[in-house]
Motif scaffolding. Sequence first.
Motif, PDB file in Angstrom:
ATOM      1  N   LYS A 151      18.229  56.806  52.072  1.00 25.58           N
ATOM      2  CA  LYS A 151      16.792  56.982  52.259  1.00 25.58           C
ATOM      3  C   LYS A 151      16.530  57.635  53.602  1.00 25.58           C
ATOM      4  N   GLY A 165      15.694  56.444  45.483  1.00 29.23           N
ATOM      5  CA  GLY A 165      14.696  55.993  46.425  1.00 29.23           C
ATOM      6  C   GLY A 165      15.204  55.278  47.648  1.00 29.23           C
ATOM      7  N   SER A 168      18.118  50.718  46.529  1.00 30.95           N
ATOM      8  CA  SER A 168      17.673  50.101  45.286  1.00 30.95           C
ATOM      9  C   SER A 168      18.686  49.076  44.779  1.00 30.95           C
ATOM     10  N   SER A 271      11.135  59.737  43.844  1.00 29.68           N
ATOM     11  CA  SER A 271      11.349  58.451  44.510  1.00 29.68           C
ATOM     12  C   SER A 271      10.731  58.427  45.905  1.00 29.68           C
ATOM     13  N   LYS A 273       7.493  59.445  48.753  1.00 27.69           N
ATOM     14  CA  LYS A 273       6.034  59.559  48.776  1.00 27.69           C
ATOM     15  C   LYS A 273       5.605  60.998  48.542  1.00 27.69           C
ATOM     16  N   ARG A 276       6.038  61.713  44.882  1.00 34.69           N
ATOM     17  CA  ARG A 276       4.995  61.070  44.072  1.00 34.69           C
ATOM     18  C   ARG A 276       3.664  61.788  44.226  1.00 34.69           C
ATOM     19  N   TRP A 282       9.204  60.019  38.082  1.00 32.19           N
ATOM     20  CA  TRP A 282      10.383  59.181  38.310  1.00 32.19           C
ATOM     21  C   TRP A 282      11.471  59.530  37.307  1.00 32.19           C
ATOM     22  N   ARG A 290      12.901  49.028  37.897  1.00 28.17           N
ATOM     23  CA  ARG A 290      11.846  49.754  38.596  1.00 28.17           C
ATOM     24  C   ARG A 290      10.508  49.008  38.515  1.00 28.17           C
ATOM     25  N   THR A 297       5.992  55.126  40.485  1.00 27.69           N
ATOM     26  CA  THR A 297       7.115  54.253  40.146  1.00 27.69           C
ATOM     27  C   THR A 297       8.058  54.131  41.337  1.00 27.69           C
ATOM     28  N   TYR A 298       8.536  52.918  41.567  1.00 26.60           N
ATOM     29  CA  TYR A 298       9.419  52.635  42.693  1.00 26.60           C
ATOM     30  C   TYR A 298      10.675  51.926  42.205  1.00 26.60           C
TER      31      TYR A 298
END
Length: 489
Positions: A151, A165, A168, A271, A273, A276, A282, A290, A297-298
């Motif tokens: 990340k 993302g 996870s 994944s 900002k 999105r 996603w 998720r 979706t995260y």
Amino acid sequence: MNLLKDPFISTTVGKVSLKEVLTSNIDYQLQYFFDETQLAMLQMLASLTTVVLKPAIAELEGYLANGLTVEQYDKALEKIEVEWFEETRFMRLPFPAKSKVADGPITKLVSGIECGSSANALGLFSEPESVSQSCPDCTHVLNYNLHMNIKGECFGPTGATGIRGGGSITTLIAGDTLKATLLLNTVAIDFYAECSALDETAETHYMWDLPPSGVVYQAQNIGLERGLFALAYYIDFMVLEESGTCHICGIETEKLVRNFQRIKFTGAYGSTKNGRDNGAGWWLHPYTPRTEKEDGTYAACARDQSWQSWQELTSYIVGKETDKATVKPAFIFNQFQTKLGRGRANILIGGNIADQGSITGRVYDLYSMPSSLSKNNRRISQVIDAGLDQKDKLSQSFNKMFGVGYDKNFVGGIKEQAMQRFTSNAQQIIQQILLNVDRKEASQLRKDAVTALNIEAKSIFKSVQRKYQHDLPLFKALIKGEYVLYKTN
């Protein structure tokens, strides 16, 4: 060395190939020093198996029931451009001309999201220097681990976020053998096509064949093979002609790798900002539970140092509606639950608990699941709910301490330490109770869970009472809290 043909997998009997694992009756056991590496290797091998076999559900059922022959494996390889899996090409590609290349120690790759030199990276090892070199074979799983977990803040201005993302949680189906585990986590292409929202023209080329480019990477345009090994970096490893011990798998090697080089790709996955906000969408990663919220979706992630996987187990199995979000199980679990489930299986939950690029804890838990998940969902839910109810009652009991006028940080520290003990100990209690999901009725399972967890909560509460029995204000507050803990529903 080729990842689809040659031995590179470290086991208790030495290095073996993917072909040997899938076509022999030997129950190979992976041999890596870290849970993170072992978890990454299981995912990488299952993804490689998906690429090799590309099975439909019916074919995958056949492999699980009857095994896979050498002839079947070799025939499948004939349809693949195996040169993309050579050790110098797999998940790697040349750096762009006139670009600034960053470098770092391989220590950074063991967890995939850890910064390597951080003082609070103790979730992995006491001294980062203790993991400073790798054999060339292990660079592939380290590279894969980085790209599945990375990340943005981890590498400062050169950071990039992976397709999942960052940090996870992973859920896998664990079989009785390594071969069964790989097959159970192989993606059936027909079922994936039903569940995903890929365009008919989705790109299938691996990213080290055709690098991604642009402002965002649209999820519907990322084909299955491409997404399973999605990249965030141009990356390479510097191989030294030196002998030594690999700190990842423990073998003696004539070549060592201590550093890697990288350049981030431009653009963003859904994944992130930025992804999105720009409608990237996603990508349905097979091994990632998720959370779906109003703004996108995260990936499901471990929340804090006291997080325990049992608290979210129901969500990972059946999904869960909350006030603000919907939690959905990983695709691979849906595939097992609806298409492949036969007999008892286990769910493996793994990952890191991270704080701004540093590891504060690790997750590597195995739960025994019933032979009929859909039939026994209620039984599993009742056990988990009993644990969550007891945790809430214990928390309310300790809240009485906040009314005595002491410093909130002092009182909060007492409560936090006790709650961490409960959530950690409840893990073992719930895992043991779930072993009986097939054999006991829901009411009896819940009764067992309530009884065992209540005993544990009372034991922890009494230990705090004893510790502060001479502190009259705190002791009186705990006496009031005792009523909350002991009252029946």
